[in-house]
Design a protein around this motif. Sequence first.
Motif, mmCIF file in Angstrom:
data_model
loop_
_atom_site.group_PDB
_atom_site.id
_atom_site.type_symbol
_atom_site.label_atom_id
_atom_site.label_comp_id
_atom_site.label_asym_id
_atom_site.label_seq_id
_atom_site.Cartn_x
_atom_site.Cartn_y
_atom_site.Cartn_z
ATOM 1 N N SER A 32 52.375 63.493 19.490
ATOM 2 C CA SER A 32 52.521 62.580 20.627
ATOM 3 C C SER A 32 52.692 63.367 21.926
ATOM 4 O O SER A 32 52.128 63.000 22.956
ATOM 5 C CB SER A 32 53.686 61.613 20.407
ATOM 6 N N ARG A 33 53.419 64.459 21.870
ATOM 7 C CA ARG A 33 53.597 65.276 23.082
ATOM 8 C C ARG A 33 52.267 65.889 23.523
ATOM 9 O O ARG A 33 51.950 65.903 24.717
ATOM 10 C CB ARG A 33 54.633 66.379 22.857
ATOM 11 N N PHE A 53 53.867 57.092 16.587
ATOM 12 C CA PHE A 53 52.656 57.903 16.699
ATOM 13 C C PHE A 53 51.638 57.543 15.623
ATOM 14 O O PHE A 53 50.428 57.521 15.882
ATOM 15 C CB PHE A 53 53.003 59.391 16.650
ATOM 16 N N ASP A 54 52.110 57.242 14.420
ATOM 17 C CA ASP A 54 51.166 56.838 13.369
ATOM 18 C C ASP A 54 50.470 55.522 13.720
ATOM 19 O O ASP A 54 49.295 55.337 13.396
ATOM 20 C CB ASP A 54 51.868 56.732 12.017
ATOM 21 N N SER A 55 51.183 54.614 14.375
ATOM 22 C CA SER A 55 50.541 53.369 14.837
ATOM 23 C C SER A 55 49.457 53.679 15.864
ATOM 24 O O SER A 55 48.378 53.080 15.851
ATOM 25 C CB SER A 55 51.570 52.430 15.467
ATOM 26 N N PHE A 56 49.759 54.614 16.740
ATOM 27 C CA PHE A 56 48.770 55.043 17.731
ATOM 28 C C PHE A 56 47.525 55.606 17.046
ATOM 29 O O PHE A 56 46.397 55.226 17.361
ATOM 30 C CB PHE A 56 49.388 56.103 18.663
ATOM 31 N N LEU A 57 47.732 56.499 16.077
ATOM 32 C CA LEU A 57 46.597 57.109 15.380
ATOM 33 C C LEU A 57 45.799 56.060 14.611
ATOM 34 O O LEU A 57 44.561 56.106 14.596
ATOM 35 C CB LEU A 57 47.082 58.210 14.437
ATOM 36 N N ARG A 110 46.039 63.752 7.287
ATOM 37 C CA ARG A 110 47.264 62.945 7.381
ATOM 38 C C ARG A 110 47.304 61.855 6.304
ATOM 39 O O ARG A 110 46.707 60.796 6.464
ATOM 40 C CB ARG A 110 47.375 62.321 8.764
ATOM 41 N N ASP A 111 48.043 62.128 5.243
ATOM 42 C CA ASP A 111 48.176 61.165 4.144
ATOM 43 C C ASP A 111 48.764 59.842 4.617
ATOM 44 O O ASP A 111 48.312 58.774 4.208
ATOM 45 C CB ASP A 111 49.072 61.731 3.037
ATOM 46 N N GLY A 112 49.780 59.907 5.474
ATOM 47 C CA GLY A 112 50.437 58.689 5.952
ATOM 48 C C GLY A 112 49.493 57.797 6.745
ATOM 49 O O GLY A 112 49.569 56.573 6.663
#
Length: 197
Positions: A32-33, A53-57, A110-112
């Motif tokens: 995110s940074r 950040f995962d929601s963003f991705l 990114r597994d998540g």
Amino acid sequence: MPTGVALRDVREQLFAAAERVLLRDGPSALTSRAVTTEAGVAKGVLHKHFADFDSFLAELVRDRAARIAHLEAALRDSAGTGSVAGHLADALTDLFGPVELSIVGLLTFRDGLRARLRQTWPTGIPVLTEAAAAFASYLAAERDRGRLAPGADVDTLALTLVGTGHLLFSGRDGTPPEAAAVRGYVSSVLGGVVRDA
């Protein structure tokens, strides 16, 4: 960044910044940074528009996968004209640009993120899954026009084209394969099912 500065289309600005970081530094550098620094905004801007950040991705991937609809529309509009292999070779070249290849790399890394996207795509890899559906739709339209053999398995052909394209375009450091090579692979995959000249 000063407060009170209006940002136009923050979402697209952040997505574009994420793509630049991804292309330049790879998926491990995508934080995110890094995104907010690249976008020239305060870190809180990202968290104001996305839960985390995962929601963003996940939204970045959904947005880029949705762009495949334009590819599908262009293919569908070309059905019955020109060369089937030529249309598909052009579509593969459009599909496997550096950003799209980087998105596939991000999903692998990114597994998540993959787990989060399973709600939308229960199987496959987003972007690639959408492309296979677009190719199958186009091939079905060509089959309906008699330009493919009546028994052509368009779903298998589409998956084979996307898999072949991914391998053909990956790991080339931004230098795509020659157009003639792409068309040659497409023609090989299509084998004897194409009836156009």
